[in-house]
Design a protein around this motif. Structure first.
Motif: not given
Length: 247
Positions: A48-50, A141-145, A172-176
Motif C-alpha cells: 500500500s505504501m509503495v 485502524v478498525a478495518t485496515g482500509v 491513502f499515504t497518510v492513512s497507511t
C-alpha cells in the motif's frame, strides 16, 4: 500461505492497474478469509505504501494539495490515535473488525454502483474535512482500509482528474503511515508484523498493476468497474452474514 498471498496481491494489483483503485479493499477482503484482519492489514503496509506514494507523486503540486487538505490529513491522524470503533489491535474484537470491514466493502461497492452525480461539497470543505478525516482515520485502524467516507468526500469536491488522483494518493499515504504505526504499537498477542512477507507481497502487486495497465486499454472500463463494485457488495454482505452466523 505464501502462494495464497502472492495470488491475492497479484489480483488486487491487476484491479488497481485497470481502474485505479481496489488494492487494499480486495486484499483485505480476500486475506481475511484465511487470516485475521490484523495480520491482513500488516501484510498491506509495504504494498500500500509503495503504490500510494507512486500515485501521489505521479504528477506535481503535492505541496499545494497538502496546504489545501491539511485539515483532512490531521483528521486522519487524530482518528487513528483516538478511534471510536473497535480496532485491529485488540484480539477480542476480531468479530467486530471483520463485520465492520464487510460493511465498509458493501457500502463502498454500493457507492461505486449508484453514485452517479455527487453533490458539490467544496463550499463546505473547511468544516467537513476534519470530520471526514477523523472518521477515515478511525475506520482505517478498525478495518485496515480507508474508503468510507474519505473517497466519496474527495470525489465530491469537483477536483480536476490529476488533483483527484493525487489527493486520494495523499490521503491513502497518510492513512497507511498511521496504520503502520498503530499496528506496530498495538500487536495482537505480541505477534510481530511480518515485514518480510509484506515486502514479498509488493512484487506480485506491482506486476499485477503493470498487467492491469495493459488490460485497461483492451476492455471497457465502465463494465469492469461495475463488475468490481458488484463483487464488493456481494463479498461485503457475505462477510457480515458469515460473522453473524447466518451463512
Amino acid at each position: 500461505m505464501i502462494g495464497f498471498v502472492i495470488a491475492v496481491f497479484a489480483v488486487a494489483g491487476m484491479i488497481k492497474g485497470t481502474i485505479g483503485l481496489g488494492l487494499p479493499a480486495v486484499s483485505m477482503g480476500l486475506l481475511t478469509l484465511v487470516i485475521s484482519p490484523f495480520q491482513a492489514a500488516a501484510l498491506l503496509i509495504i504494498p500500500s505504501m509503495v503504490t500510494n506514494i507512486w500515485q501521489l507523486f505521479a504528477e506535481g503540486h503535492v505541496i499545494r494539495l497538502i496546504r489545501r487538505f491539511w485539515m483532512l490529513l490531521l483528521g486522519i491522524i487524530v482518528g487513528s490515535v483516538w478511534s471510536i470503533f473497535p480496532t485491529l489491535g485488540h484480539s477480542t474484537t476480531h468479530f467486530q473488525s471483520e463485520a465492520l470491514l464487510g460493511t465498509m466493502l458493501a457500502l463502498y461497492g454500493a457507492y461505486g454502483l449508484f453514485a452517479k452525480n455527487m453533490p458539490n461539497l467544496a463550499p463546505y470543505e473547511k468544516y467537513l474535512s476534519p470530520i471526514v478525516g477523523y472518521l477515515g482515520g478511525a475506520l482505517t485502524v478498525a478495518t485496515g482500509v480507508v474508503l468510507i467516507p474519505v473517497v466519496p468526500y474527495v470525489q465530491s469536491l469537483q477536483l480536476k482528474r490529476d488533483d483527484l488522483v493525487q489527493t486520494l494518493g495523499l490521503a491513502f499515504t497518510v492513512s497507511t503511515c498511521c496504520l503502520a504505526v498503530f499496528l506496530h504499537l498495538n500487536p495482537v498477542e505480541n505477534t510481530p508484523i511480518n515485514y518480510q512477507l509484506s515486502l514479498i507481497a509488493l512484487i506480485p502487486a506491482l506486476m499485477g498493476m503493470w498487467l492491469g495497465t495493459k488490460i485497461h486499454y483492451r476492455i471497457p472500463e465502465q463494465k469492469f468497474r461495475k463488475v468490481f463494485f458488484c463483487g464488493l457488495v456481494v463479498f461485503g454482505v457475505y462477510s457480515v452474514l458469515h460473522q453473524l452466523g447466518v451463512v
